[in-house]
Design an enzyme around this catalytic site. Structure first.
Site, PDB file in Angstrom:
ATOM      1  N   LYS A 110     -24.203  85.940 126.594  1.00 46.52           N
ATOM      2  CA  LYS A 110     -23.470  84.691 126.423  1.00 46.52           C
ATOM      3  C   LYS A 110     -24.181  83.911 125.328  1.00 46.52           C
ATOM      4  CE  LYS A 110     -24.336  83.929 130.855  1.00 46.52           C
ATOM      5  NZ  LYS A 110     -22.959  83.723 131.236  1.00 46.52           N
ATOM      6  N   ARG A 111     -23.573  82.818 124.850  1.00 44.51           N
ATOM      7  CA  ARG A 111     -24.275  82.002 123.879  1.00 44.51           C
ATOM      8  C   ARG A 111     -25.607  81.519 124.451  1.00 44.51           C
ATOM      9  NH1 ARG A 111     -21.740  80.617 118.851  1.00 44.51           N
ATOM     10  NH2 ARG A 111     -23.490  79.173 118.665  1.00 44.51           N
TER      11      ARG A 111
ATOM     12  N   LYS B  85     -15.294  89.360 133.303  1.00 47.01           N
ATOM     13  CA  LYS B  85     -15.262  90.687 132.657  1.00 47.01           C
ATOM     14  C   LYS B  85     -16.111  91.671 133.442  1.00 47.01           C
ATOM     15  CE  LYS B  85     -14.509  88.218 128.392  1.00 47.01           C
ATOM     16  NZ  LYS B  85     -15.153  87.469 127.309  1.00 47.01           N
TER      17      LYS B  85
ATOM     18  N   HIS C 156     -13.005  71.907 128.270  1.00 42.78           N
ATOM     19  CA  HIS C 156     -13.821  73.105 128.477  1.00 42.78           C
ATOM     20  C   HIS C 156     -15.282  72.818 128.754  1.00 42.78           C
ATOM     21  CE1 HIS C 156     -10.777  76.102 127.171  1.00 42.78           C
ATOM     22  NE2 HIS C 156     -10.339  75.081 126.453  1.00 42.78           N
TER      23      HIS C 156
ATOM     24  N   THR D  19     -16.379  83.173 131.416  1.00 43.69           N
ATOM     25  CA  THR D  19     -15.359  84.227 131.422  1.00 43.69           C
ATOM     26  C   THR D  19     -16.041  85.594 131.378  1.00 43.69           C
ATOM     27  OG1 THR D  19     -15.167  83.798 129.053  1.00 43.69           O
ATOM     28  CG2 THR D  19     -13.401  82.976 130.457  1.00 43.69           C
TER      29      THR D  19
ATOM     30  N   LYS E 224     -27.469  77.351 130.234  1.00 48.94           N
ATOM     31  CA  LYS E 224     -27.143  78.700 130.726  1.00 48.94           C
ATOM     32  C   LYS E 224     -28.386  79.414 131.275  1.00 48.94           C
ATOM     33  CE  LYS E 224     -23.286  79.173 127.421  1.00 48.94           C
ATOM     34  NZ  LYS E 224     -22.074  79.462 128.207  1.00 48.94           N
TER      35      LYS E 224
HETATM   36  C1  26Q Z   1     -17.121  70.554 118.233  1.00 52.06           C
HETATM   37  C2  26Q Z   1     -17.246  69.715 117.136  1.00 52.06           C
HETATM   38  C3  26Q Z   1     -17.890  70.146 115.992  1.00 52.06           C
HETATM   39  C4  26Q Z   1     -18.394  71.426 115.938  1.00 52.06           C
HETATM   40  C5  26Q Z   1     -18.253  72.275 117.025  1.00 52.06           C
HETATM   41  C6  26Q Z   1     -17.628  71.847 118.187  1.00 52.06           C
HETATM   42  C7  26Q Z   1     -17.481  72.742 119.360  1.00 52.06           C
HETATM   43  C8  26Q Z   1     -17.141  74.072 119.158  1.00 52.06           C
HETATM   44  C9  26Q Z   1     -17.018  74.943 120.230  1.00 52.06           C
HETATM   45  C10 26Q Z   1     -17.674  72.309 120.652  1.00 52.06           C
HETATM   46  C11 26Q Z   1     -17.549  73.181 121.727  1.00 52.06           C
HETATM   47  C12 26Q Z   1     -17.214  74.515 121.523  1.00 52.06           C
HETATM   48  C13 26Q Z   1     -17.062  75.496 122.577  1.00 52.06           C
HETATM   49  C14 26Q Z   1     -17.050  75.272 123.884  1.00 52.06           C
HETATM   50  C15 26Q Z   1     -16.921  76.394 124.834  1.00 52.06           C
HETATM   51  O1  26Q Z   1     -16.862  77.544 124.443  1.00 52.06           O
HETATM   52  N1  26Q Z   1     -16.845  76.121 126.139  1.00 52.06           N
HETATM   53  C16 26Q Z   1     -16.690  77.200 127.103  1.00 52.06           C
HETATM   54  O2  26Q Z   1     -15.307  77.406 127.337  1.00 52.06           O
HETATM   55  C17 26Q Z   1     -15.080  78.541 128.144  1.00 52.06           C
HETATM   56  C18 26Q Z   1     -13.587  78.762 128.228  1.00 52.06           C
HETATM   57  O3  26Q Z   1     -12.983  77.785 128.997  1.00 52.06           O
HETATM   58  C19 26Q Z   1     -15.721  78.347 129.513  1.00 52.06           C
HETATM   59  O4  26Q Z   1     -15.551  79.534 130.246  1.00 52.06           O
HETATM   60  C20 26Q Z   1     -17.199  78.026 129.374  1.00 52.06           C
HETATM   61  O5  26Q Z   1     -17.745  77.717 130.634  1.00 52.06           O
HETATM   62  C21 26Q Z   1     -17.394  76.874 128.416  1.00 52.06           C
HETATM   63  O6  26Q Z   1     -18.773  76.665 128.165  1.00 52.06           O
END
Ligand code: 26Q
Length: 758
Positions: A502-503, A614, A323, A610, A508
């Protein structure tokens, strides 16, 4: 159903519907829904067909009551019964979201479960039941403030605790109980009801007061505390790795419990283990559940298989979705930490590494290096398929991020572009547009979004155009009222609604948006923007609590908001509003009321996005770069029906080789003025670190904000100009009816055809 709801309220609380509190009504109504789908749920559970488990540390399911009522075909009836008792079904908007996820990746998991059930595909979700979800955000003096998200205070009426399926997860220092809570995943008018199984960690030995006095007791109670700690809270990071021991514990806990659960069920079938991949396979949602690979080998060896036999089976059981390409998000766990917590699993990782060395050039390929385990490489080496989440993202994985792996395993790599469920993201969140669509083509689009194509050409139908504008305005009024109530900011509904939600992350580029607003403000002050259509810029974003720069950007945007909104000249043309605690339910309201969708990441950074989908489904054009799924949105709806600007991936790569941000500022006095405003006292606060991040240090302006500034402003002004004509609304309508590709029903069918083959 009428008597059913009344009976539940009576039996549970001894009250009539009118006497019951919102919480009581909510719990009773949810129980009625669960009861209604119970039979289909049991039947689905008892099928012995091949299934897939979606293994994910996050399921951002949001508010479930409306979605479940709609999908179970009970929404209209529920509305009617409540109405008869003088209760508005909207009272459940008080019920808080289950925010068991951070952002895109977690919400995607939720959309996929819903779509799979709708398509009668046997996909179960496996994850963690966090006691506290993603923090609640408020602003204090413009800064982000975090509070615990006690989502269970509303009860958890859709879940069932399944004591009998408890398993024990073994760590080096202790054994822990994993107790499953099951939620039905109800598809839209479909027979299949899948399961979302979330594991809660508990102590095997509960807190013991008797033993509290002696040393033994101290140890027991310490363990009870450590056990509960594992699923206590969701890590609030998005696109960054925090290498904490407790996070690693969470990951292993989730993986081990889920696999043991699957194996227990498989063993009841009395088949040989070779048949396992015909019975159950797993989709790994990013690397977070990658320990499932060595854990599955460990479990098979416990059943008497050899390592080689086990690996052969396991190679057919796992698929990996990436991702993100952000280096700081790629998981690498120190060997020492694995040794300390799960030495038996580390042994299997080392054996996989030995196997790799037999098959591949070990100078080029590795899983373990510098005493760290690279989780992505482990996942790629063993998985049957690896996928990116948008066409451009998969290309980047193949040509850059995992280039050497693509060279040896080209057949493993596939693309599955993300999607979102049209039930939550059109039928439910946008009643006025839904009604309009249904009045023209019937309601088949809810199950098959492709039917929207029947509307092709309707942008030239004057009456439809008029009705479309009316429907947009209804949503804008609703949003303005909501914002007034929750943020205390007055938003004129005749302004253009320009929205970025978004976050908060530097890549971003919320900062680019913020700087463009300062630019507009100064232009307005100088009397240069006579024909500008008044616009309100709306932001919604949470920052990871430890992400300093992101928090500074939040403060900056709030400071700009004060500056703009309190200036009598500027605020006649623009307003700025940063909503607090942006979440799934807020998104539902924002997305249906947007006139412009901001998707402005530096090209090459946003895997897919995503939110962009929407907005599109709701008929909002994108102001965006050629990044992630924006590329496919522009291709489906036509580039000229969106507002595409900025450097492409290739141009970014070229420019990055020798980037000098000053060059973009030198001959641009207006941009210079904007940047100076960050530090010269124009605003009520100073932002030295943000200023320095753009112009100083060893990688100034890492995300090319300054390089894209001019083309962004130009396109933003063009969108504003078009907004004043019918052309704009025609573009909205074309986007809406061209959005089939971005339904998660399509994504799920792609997964099944390319990967799962269920
Ligand atoms: C990893 C290790 C320890 C703590 C947290 C994490 C962690 C948690 C969440 C690392 C990454 C995430 C999230 C990533 C994420 O949301 N990526 C997004 O995924 C979406 C769905 O595929 C995409 O549309 C986005 O572009 C992408 O940024």
């Amino acid at each position: 159903m009428k008597s059913c709801l009344e009976t539940f309220v009576d039996v549970l609380y001894g009250k009539s519907l009118m006497e019951a509190s919102t919480k009581e009504l909510y719990n009773a109504l949810a129980k009625v829904v669960v009861k209604n789908v119970e039979k289909n749920w049991d039947e689905t559970r008892n099928l012995n067909n091949k299934r897939c488990g979606y293994l994910s540390a996050e399921f951002l399911i949001g508010r479930m009551i409306y979605a479940n009522l709609l999908n179970a075909g009970m929404l209209d009836e529920a509305k009617y019964i409540l109405e008869q008792n003088n209760i508005d079904i909207n009272v459940f908007e008080e019920v808080e979201d289950a925010a068991l996820g951070n952002g895109g990746l977690g919400r995607l998991a939720a959309c996929y479960l819903e779509s799979a059930a709708t398509e009668n595909i046997l996909l179960d979700g496996y994850g963690l039941r966090y006691r506290y979800g993603l923090f609640k955000q408020s602003f204090k003096n413009g800064f982000q403030n975090e509070e615990a998200d006690d989502w269970l205070k509303w009860g958890d009426p859709f879940s069932k605790r399944v004591e009998d399926d408890t398993v024990i997860v073994h760590f080096k220092d202790m054994d822990i109980k994993a107790v499953p809570y099951d939620m039905p995943v109800i598809g839209y008018h479909s027979k299949v009801v899948n399961t979302l199984r979330l594991w809660q960690s508990e102590a095997i030995k509960e807190f013991d007061f008797k033993e509290f006095d002696n040393m033994e007791g101290v140890k027991t109670n310490d363990e009870a505390y450590k056990a509960k700690e594992i699923t206590y809270v969701l890590y609030p990071n998005d696109n960054t790795l925090e290498g904490k021991k407790l996070r690693l514990r969470q990951e292993y806990f989730m993986v081990s419990a889920s696999l043991q659960d699957m194996l227990k069920k498989f063993k009841k079938l009395n088949l040989t283990f070779k048949e396992l991949p015909n019975y159950y396979i797993w989709q790994l949602n990013d690397t977070h559940p990658t320990l499932a690979i060595p854990e599955m080998i460990r479990l098979l060896k416990n059943e008497g298989l050899s390592f080689d036999e086990s690996l052969k089976i396991v190679r057919k059981m796992f698929n990996f979705t990436n991702h993100t390409i952000m280096a700081e998000a790629l998981e690498q766990w120190p060997i020492e930490m694995l040794e300390e917590l799960i030495p038996d699993v580390l042994k299997e990782i080392k054996l996989i590494e030995e196997d790799l060395e037999k098959n591949l050039d070990k100078n080029k390929y590795f899983i373990i290096k510098n005493n760290k385990v690279n989780m992505a490489y482990l996942a790629i080496y063993v998985s049957e398929h690896v996928n990116g989440v948008a066409a451009i993202h998969t290309e980047i994985l193949k040509n850059n991020t995992f280039k050497e792996w693509y060279e040896v395993y080209p057949y493993k790599f596939v693309n599955v572009t993300n999607g979102v469920t049209p039930r939550r993201w059109l039928a439910l969140n946008n009643e006025s547009l839904s009604k309009l669509i249904t009045s023209r083509i019937g309601d088949g689009w809810v199950k098959n979004l492709g039917e929207l194509a029947k509307l092709k050409g309707i942008e030239n139908d004057e009456e439809f155009l008029k009705d479309f504008i009316t429907s947009r305005n209804i949503n804008k009024i609703r949003l303005a009222n909501y914002i007034e109530k929750h943020e205390g900011i007055d938003i004129p509904v005749n302004y253009m609604f320009d929205i970025q939600i978004k976050r908060l992350h530097e890549y971003k580029r919320q900062l680019l948006n913020a700087l463009s607003i300062l630019y507009l403000a100064f232009e307005i002050k100088e009397g240069n923007l006579i024909d500008y259509k008044p616009t309100v810029f709306i932001f919604g974003a949470k920052s990871a609590p430890g992400y300093y720069m992101a928090k500074q950007i939040i403060k900056l945007i709030n400071t700009i908001a004060d500056y703009v909104n309190n200036d009598s000249v500027i605020s006649k043309k623009i307003k700025v509003c940063f909503v607090q605690n942006y979440n799934v339910s807020y998104a539902e309201k924002l997305v249906s009321a947007a006139d412009l969708s901001e998707q402005i990441s530096m090209a090459g950074m946003e895997a897919s996005g995503t939110g962009n989908m929407k907005f599109m489904i709701n008929g909002t054009p994108t102001l965006g770069t050629l990044d992630g799924a924006n590329v496919e949105i522009a291709a489906e709806a036509g580039k000229s029906n969106n507002y595409i600007f900025g450097l492409t991936v290739e141009e970014v790569d070229a420019l990055k080789k020798n980037y000098k941000p000053e060059l973009f500022v030198e001959n641009n006095p207006k941009l210079k003025k904007v940047l100076n405003a960050l530090i010269d006292g124009t605003l009520n606060a100073k932002f030295e670190e943000i200023y320095d991040s753009l112009l100083k240090g060893n990688e100034p302006d890492r995300y090319l904000v300054l390089a894209d500034f001019n083309s962004y402003i130009e396109m933003k002004l063009f969108a504003n100009k078009e907004y004043q004509s019918k052309e704009y609304y025609k573009k909205c309508i074309v986007n809406m009816y061209s959005s089939y590709r971005f339904s998660s029903d399509r994504s799920i069918k792609d997964y099944n055809e390319l990967i799962w083959k269920l």
